[in-house]
Design an enzyme around this catalytic site. Structure first.
Site, PDB file in Angstrom:
ATOM      1  N   ASP A  93       0.857  -1.046  -0.007  1.00 49.01           N
ATOM      2  CA  ASP A  93       0.018  -0.116  -0.097  1.00 49.01           C
ATOM      3  C   ASP A  93       0.939   1.157   0.101  1.00 49.01           C
ATOM      4  OD1 ASP A  93      -3.090   0.812   1.631  1.00 49.01           O
ATOM      5  OD2 ASP A  93      -2.338   1.657   0.049  1.00 49.01           O
ATOM      6  N   GLY A  95       0.699   4.363   1.575  1.00 48.56           N
ATOM      7  CA  GLY A  95       1.130   4.924   2.709  1.00 48.56           C
ATOM      8  C   GLY A  95      -0.040   6.136   2.897  1.00 48.56           C
ATOM      9  N   GLY A  96      -0.639   6.701   1.800  1.00 48.33           N
ATOM     10  CA  GLY A  96      -1.557   7.669   2.285  1.00 48.33           C
ATOM     11  C   GLY A  96      -2.845   7.432   3.290  1.00 48.33           C
ATOM     12  N   GLN A 190     -11.726   6.374  -6.087  1.00 48.68           N
ATOM     13  CA  GLN A 190     -12.199   6.762  -4.893  1.00 48.68           C
ATOM     14  C   GLN A 190     -13.664   7.549  -5.245  1.00 48.68           C
ATOM     15  OE1 GLN A 190     -11.358   6.862  -1.691  1.00 48.68           O
ATOM     16  NE2 GLN A 190      -9.090   6.090  -2.166  1.00 48.68           N
ATOM     17  N   GLY A 217     -11.391   3.797  -0.557  1.00 50.22           N
ATOM     18  CA  GLY A 217     -12.444   4.792   0.277  1.00 50.22           C
ATOM     19  C   GLY A 217     -13.466   3.787   0.832  1.00 50.22           C
ATOM     20  N   CYS A 305     -12.066 -28.621  10.237  1.00 55.87           N
ATOM     21  CA  CYS A 305     -10.972 -27.662   9.752  1.00 55.87           C
ATOM     22  C   CYS A 305      -9.630 -28.660   9.920  1.00 55.87           C
ATOM     23  CB  CYS A 305     -10.722 -26.562  10.634  1.00 55.87           C
ATOM     24  SG  CYS A 305      -9.260 -25.477   9.898  1.00 55.87           S
ATOM     25  N   CYS A 307      -6.306 -27.274   9.823  1.00 53.85           N
ATOM     26  CA  CYS A 307      -5.199 -26.290  10.011  1.00 53.85           C
ATOM     27  C   CYS A 307      -4.609 -26.989  11.327  1.00 53.85           C
ATOM     28  CB  CYS A 307      -5.677 -24.991  10.502  1.00 53.85           C
ATOM     29  SG  CYS A 307      -6.201 -24.686  12.202  1.00 53.85           S
ATOM     30  N   CYS A 310      -6.467 -26.881  14.694  1.00 53.60           N
ATOM     31  CA  CYS A 310      -7.811 -27.721  14.871  1.00 53.60           C
ATOM     32  C   CYS A 310      -7.151 -29.106  14.898  1.00 53.60           C
ATOM     33  CB  CYS A 310      -8.570 -27.473  13.616  1.00 53.60           C
ATOM     34  SG  CYS A 310      -9.438 -25.811  13.946  1.00 53.60           S
ATOM     35  N   HIS A 336      -5.021 -20.542  12.266  1.00 52.21           N
ATOM     36  CA  HIS A 336      -6.530 -20.835  12.145  1.00 52.21           C
ATOM     37  C   HIS A 336      -7.138 -19.824  11.280  1.00 52.21           C
ATOM     38  CE1 HIS A 336     -10.279 -22.613  12.179  1.00 52.21           C
ATOM     39  NE2 HIS A 336     -10.770 -21.361  12.646  1.00 52.21           N
TER      40      HIS A 336
HETATM   41  C1  LIG Z   1      -5.689   1.106   9.760  1.00 54.68           C
HETATM   42  C2  LIG Z   1      -6.099  -0.323   9.902  1.00 54.68           C
HETATM   43  C3  LIG Z   1      -5.262  -1.044  10.710  1.00 54.68           C
HETATM   44  O1  LIG Z   1      -6.629  -0.578   8.734  1.00 54.68           O
HETATM   45  C4  LIG Z   1      -7.781  -1.155   8.708  1.00 54.68           C
HETATM   46  C5  LIG Z   1      -8.519  -0.951  10.023  1.00 54.68           C
HETATM   47  O2  LIG Z   1      -7.495   0.038  10.594  1.00 54.68           O
HETATM   48  C6  LIG Z   1      -9.532   0.094   9.722  1.00 54.68           C
HETATM   49  C7  LIG Z   1      -9.613   1.314  10.342  1.00 54.68           C
HETATM   50  O3  LIG Z   1     -11.057   1.578  10.580  1.00 54.68           O
HETATM   51  C8  LIG Z   1     -11.658   0.299  10.546  1.00 54.68           C
HETATM   52  C9  LIG Z   1     -12.862   0.419   9.373  1.00 54.68           C
HETATM   53  C10 LIG Z   1     -12.194  -0.154  11.827  1.00 54.68           C
HETATM   54  O4  LIG Z   1     -10.722  -0.659   9.968  1.00 54.68           O
HETATM   55  O5  LIG Z   1      -9.344   0.344   8.155  1.00 54.68           O
HETATM   56  C11 LIG Z   1      -8.401  -0.643   7.918  1.00 54.68           C
HETATM   57  C12 LIG Z   1      -9.449  -1.431   6.836  1.00 54.68           C
HETATM   58  N1  LIG Z   1      -9.980  -0.609   5.980  1.00 54.68           N
HETATM   59  C13 LIG Z   1      -9.348   0.044   4.966  1.00 54.68           C
HETATM   60  N2  LIG Z   1      -8.023  -0.126   4.554  1.00 54.68           N
HETATM   61  C14 LIG Z   1      -7.627   0.702   3.559  1.00 54.68           C
HETATM   62  C15 LIG Z   1      -6.513   0.944   2.633  1.00 54.68           C
HETATM   63  C16 LIG Z   1      -6.512   1.948   1.787  1.00 54.68           C
HETATM   64  N3  LIG Z   1      -5.280   2.277   1.074  1.00 54.68           N
HETATM   65  C17 LIG Z   1      -5.282   3.158   0.335  1.00 54.68           C
HETATM   66  N4  LIG Z   1      -4.104   3.505  -0.462  1.00 54.68           N
HETATM   67  N5  LIG Z   1      -6.639   3.884  -0.226  1.00 54.68           N
HETATM   68  C18 LIG Z   1      -7.673   3.253   0.457  1.00 54.68           C
HETATM   69  O6  LIG Z   1      -8.832   4.349  -0.085  1.00 54.68           O
HETATM   70  C19 LIG Z   1      -7.902   2.751   1.345  1.00 54.68           C
HETATM   71  C20 LIG Z   1      -8.984   2.315   1.986  1.00 54.68           C
HETATM   72  C21 LIG Z   1      -8.982   1.139   3.184  1.00 54.68           C
HETATM   73  N6  LIG Z   1      -9.863   0.736   3.829  1.00 54.68           N
END
Ligand SMILES: CC1(C)O[C@H]2[C@@H](O1)[C@@]1(COC(C)(C)O1)O[C@@H]2CNc1nc2cc3nc(N)[nH]c(=O)c3cc2[nH]1
Length: 373
Positions: A93, A95-96, A190, A217, A305, A307, A310, A336
């Site tokens: 990914d 970084g943004g 997005q 998004g 399972c 694994c 299990c 698991h």
């Molecule tokens: C930051 C962390 C560990 O990743 C999980 C989890 O927290 C969390 C934080 O809020 C919940 C929903 C509870 O889940 O959202 C992450 C899983 N959802 C997600 N990951 C993404 C990564 C993404 N990367 C890029 N470059 N652009 C995106 O639009 C994008 C959208 C994303 N949506």
């Protein structure tokens, strides 16, 4: 092994698709689930164990690795594959998203984002160009464009402005990525939950041209109904002959619903993170191993399972080592969960290939109880 990056669709069943992504480091069977190896490790797992669960590819994170140990150090040591002893494909990914969800004192401009590290408070800057440089230093096989993912709730004006910035950053990412045979650059759609904005984003990405297209998004707290509402149309806006990657998803039923709507790739911290917090996903529902009712239960998490957890351990044992905060608890529950997620993917790949996905999906839901089992 392929010298180039390519995607071949092998079957469709309704909107669901199965295929193969070929890369110089090996093939990726789709639909694919990617375990998350944020800081150059899938937590509590050896790489050979990750492979044993059935994973063809894993995910790394520009944000975490640029802060520690730095991309330059990993490059000097031979790249991320050598560094973490995973010679198969890696997607990173850009970084943004992590900056916006983890860093402090963030400042967003047209140029990029400046922020302070959540680890030591040091100042950093990420731009499309720097993100491409970092992912190249890491040796990533599938590079993600640098984008901005707006936090929800956000009004349409904010979502539109953010999406259009991300499209300008996608063009800069493509320019900076250059021509790298055997490596892929994925654009990220997005537009929030607004169909017109999603369409505008898809058109902008098509005009630039990418090796694959992510749906960004989402999985930011909007809930499954809203997410599926977007997935009812967003995958079809993207080029049919390229992989479609839904970022950050999700729970087992999220993953099945996304594949049913045309998604080819997903990643999520859920199976590994839940493994560390004592939550096991099974075909009959979830098991919270810390509950006292498991203390004397000689049965495995899931009788069906295969694994190591299990095959060789009882719920009573898993309850004990979780309560005792023993390291093996995270190892066994993570293994698991990743095994079960890959079993779901393998079941869907076979069902799509044989034209019986609807029946497979019905059986998947029929066997599951809500809540803790
Ligand atoms: C930051 C962390 C560990 O990743 C999980 C989890 O927290 C969390 C934080 O809020 C919940 C929903 C509870 O889940 O959202 C992450 C899983 N959802 C997600 N990951 C993404 C990564 C993404 N990367 C890029 N470059 N652009 C995106 O639009 C994008 C959208 C994303 N949506």
């Amino acid at each position: 092994m392929s010298a180039a990056f390519s995607f071949a669709l092998t079957a469709t069943d309704g909107a669901a698709r199965s295929g193969v992504i070929s890369t110089p480091r090996g093939e990726i069977r789709t639909p694919a689930f990617m375990p998350v190896g944020t800081a150059a490790t899938v937590k509590a797992m050896m790489p050979e164990s990750v492979r044993a669960t059935g994973a063809d590819i894993l995910l790394g994170n520009t944000y975490h690795l640029m802060l520690r140990p730095t991309a330059e150090r990993i490059a000097r040591l031979g790249g991320l594959h050598r560094f973490m002893n995973w010679e198969r494909p890696i997607l990173t990914d850009s970084g943004g998203f992590q900056v916006m969800s983890l860093a402090e004192l963030r400042k967003l401009t047209e140029e990029g984002v400046t922020f302070r590290s959540h680890i030591d408070g040091s100042r950093h800057r990420l731009t499309p160009e720097r993100s491409m440089e970092i992912q190249k230093l890491l040796g990533s096989d599938i590079v993600m464009c640098f984008d901005e993912c707006p936090a929800l709730p956000a009004d349409d004006k904010r979502v539109a402005e953010s999406m259009r910035l991300s499209m300008r950053w996608a063009a800069r990412s493509k320019e900076a990525f250059g021509d790298r045979p055997g490596h892929a650059l994925f654009g990220i759609q997005q537009g929030g939950v607004t169909q017109e904005l999603r369409a505008e984003s898809a058109e902008a990405l098509r005009a630039i041209g990418f090796d694959g297209y992510a749906i960004g998004g989402l999985a930011v707290g909007e809930g499954q109904e809203a997410m599926f509402g977007v997935l009812d149309y967003a995958p079809g806006m993207l080029p049919e002959d390229k992989p479609r990657y839904l970022m950050g998803v999700g729970k087992p039923d999220d993953i099945v619903g996304a594949v049913a709507r045309g998604v080819d790739m997903m990643d999520c911290v859920l199976p590994s993170r839940s493994g560390r917090t004592g939550q096991a996903f099974t075909r009959r529902g979830t098991v919270n191993i810390k509950n006292a009712r498991h203390a004397n239960d000689p049965r495995p998490l899931d009788e069906d399972c295969t694994c190591p957890a299990c095959r060789n351990y009882s719920r009573a044992y898993l309850h004990h080592v979780f309560r005792a905060q023993e390291i093996i608890s995270s190892m066994l529950l993570t293994w698991h969960n990743l095994h079960y997620f890959q079993e779901i993917m393998g079941g869907m790949r076979a069902a799509i290939a044989e034209g019986r996905f609807a029946a497979w999906q019905a059986a998947f839901h029929a066997g599951r109880a809500e809540g803790d089992i």
